[in-house]
Motif scaffolding. Sequence first.
Motif, PDB file in Angstrom:
ATOM      1  N   PRO A 207       0.812  -1.233   0.000  1.00 38.36           N
ATOM      2  CA  PRO A 207       0.000   0.000   0.000  1.00 38.36           C
ATOM      3  C   PRO A 207       0.838   1.271   0.000  1.00 38.36           C
ATOM      4  N   LEU A 208       0.347   2.260  -0.703  1.00 41.29           N
ATOM      5  CA  LEU A 208       0.930   3.591  -0.647  1.00 41.29           C
ATOM      6  C   LEU A 208       0.288   4.311   0.534  1.00 41.29           C
ATOM      7  N   LEU A 209       1.060   4.476   1.607  1.00 40.76           N
ATOM      8  CA  LEU A 209       0.520   5.031   2.845  1.00 40.76           C
ATOM      9  C   LEU A 209       0.225   6.519   2.740  1.00 40.76           C
ATOM     10  N   GLY A 210       0.948   7.203   1.864  1.00 44.81           N
ATOM     11  CA  GLY A 210       0.723   8.631   1.714  1.00 44.81           C
ATOM     12  C   GLY A 210       1.932   9.326   1.147  1.00 44.81           C
ATOM     13  N   CYS A 211       1.838  10.630   1.013  1.00 46.60           N
ATOM     14  CA  CYS A 211       2.901  11.463   0.451  1.00 46.60           C
ATOM     15  C   CYS A 211       3.107  12.673   1.354  1.00 46.60           C
ATOM     16  N   LEU A 212       4.341  12.925   1.724  1.00 47.00           N
ATOM     17  CA  LEU A 212       4.641  14.087   2.549  1.00 47.00           C
ATOM     18  C   LEU A 212       4.862  15.300   1.658  1.00 47.00           C
ATOM     19  N   PRO A 213       4.295  16.439   2.005  1.00 46.27           N
ATOM     20  CA  PRO A 213       4.476  17.628   1.165  1.00 46.27           C
ATOM     21  C   PRO A 213       5.914  18.121   1.202  1.00 46.27           C
ATOM     22  N   GLU A 214       6.373  18.631   0.069  1.00 51.93           N
ATOM     23  CA  GLU A 214       7.708  19.218   0.047  1.00 51.93           C
ATOM     24  C   GLU A 214       7.786  20.359   1.052  1.00 51.93           C
ATOM     25  N   GLN A 215       8.952  20.518   1.633  1.00 51.17           N
ATOM     26  CA  GLN A 215       9.238  21.553   2.629  1.00 51.17           C
ATOM     27  C   GLN A 215       8.475  21.341   3.938  1.00 51.17           C
ATOM     28  N   ALA A 216       8.069  20.103   4.195  1.00 50.75           N
ATOM     29  CA  ALA A 216       7.412  19.821   5.479  1.00 50.75           C
ATOM     30  C   ALA A 216       8.353  20.081   6.645  1.00 50.75           C
ATOM     31  N   SER A 217       9.656  20.011   6.380  1.00 51.39           N
ATOM     32  CA  SER A 217      10.629  20.245   7.453  1.00 51.39           C
ATOM     33  C   SER A 217      10.635  21.690   7.927  1.00 51.39           C
TER      34      SER A 217
END
Length: 237
Positions: A207-217
């Motif tokens: 499963p693809l659990l999700g995607c973190l947005p760029e620059q989340a850091s």
Amino acid sequence: MKGAGVSRGGVRLPGVVVVTGTDTDVGKTLTTAALAAVLQAHGATVAVYKPVQTGVAAGEGGDMGEIRRLAGTNECVEGARLLLPMAPVAAAVRESKALPALADHVATVQSLATSHDHVLVEGAGGLLVELDQDGNTIADLASAFPSSAVVVVCRSGLGTLNHTLLTLEALAVRGLSAAGLVVGSWPRDPGEVELDNKEYLSRLATPLLGCLPEQASLLSGEQFRTAAPEWLGIRGR
């Protein structure tokens, strides 16, 4: 700031979760922080372990400091720290340092597991990067915990499909369970390549659990912890 979440049903994670990547700098630390934040939001206690941290000087926060800041996880432990930004064995040779043995890493994870619902183990580089002079890898560490599962962090752009499939195949050959995939940095304005890759990854058996947005850091810890449950579809054990 929104990611591009996929698995909304909620994949249940075991007590020991190993976070690896298809390559270096794909977002393993941010993914580990997001996993910790979501599990803690569900009421679970979480510890994080980094067997070897490279490219960080003494006194700097490193990956564990970043996870502590973003996820608010207090129990963040390093097995070893090396200054040079290289693979662990190469860095250790140049710095004339001995790396912990696989048994040391196993003992640390076991100890953390006795007092926490989940232990997240963040690897160095990819699945088969050697952690010690005996050739043991993060895959070998995962194999020491038969009930563990591996989360694979991948890129969004060109080349990610081959790298992701190779990593999943390497896990399967070793009899290791892949809990899911996470895109470590999802662009604000994805192009056709990114959108096609996401569609392909979402059709895999893993499963693809999700995607973190760029620059989340760049988010504050409070902002990160608030947003993380919207990025990843996971549950505790």
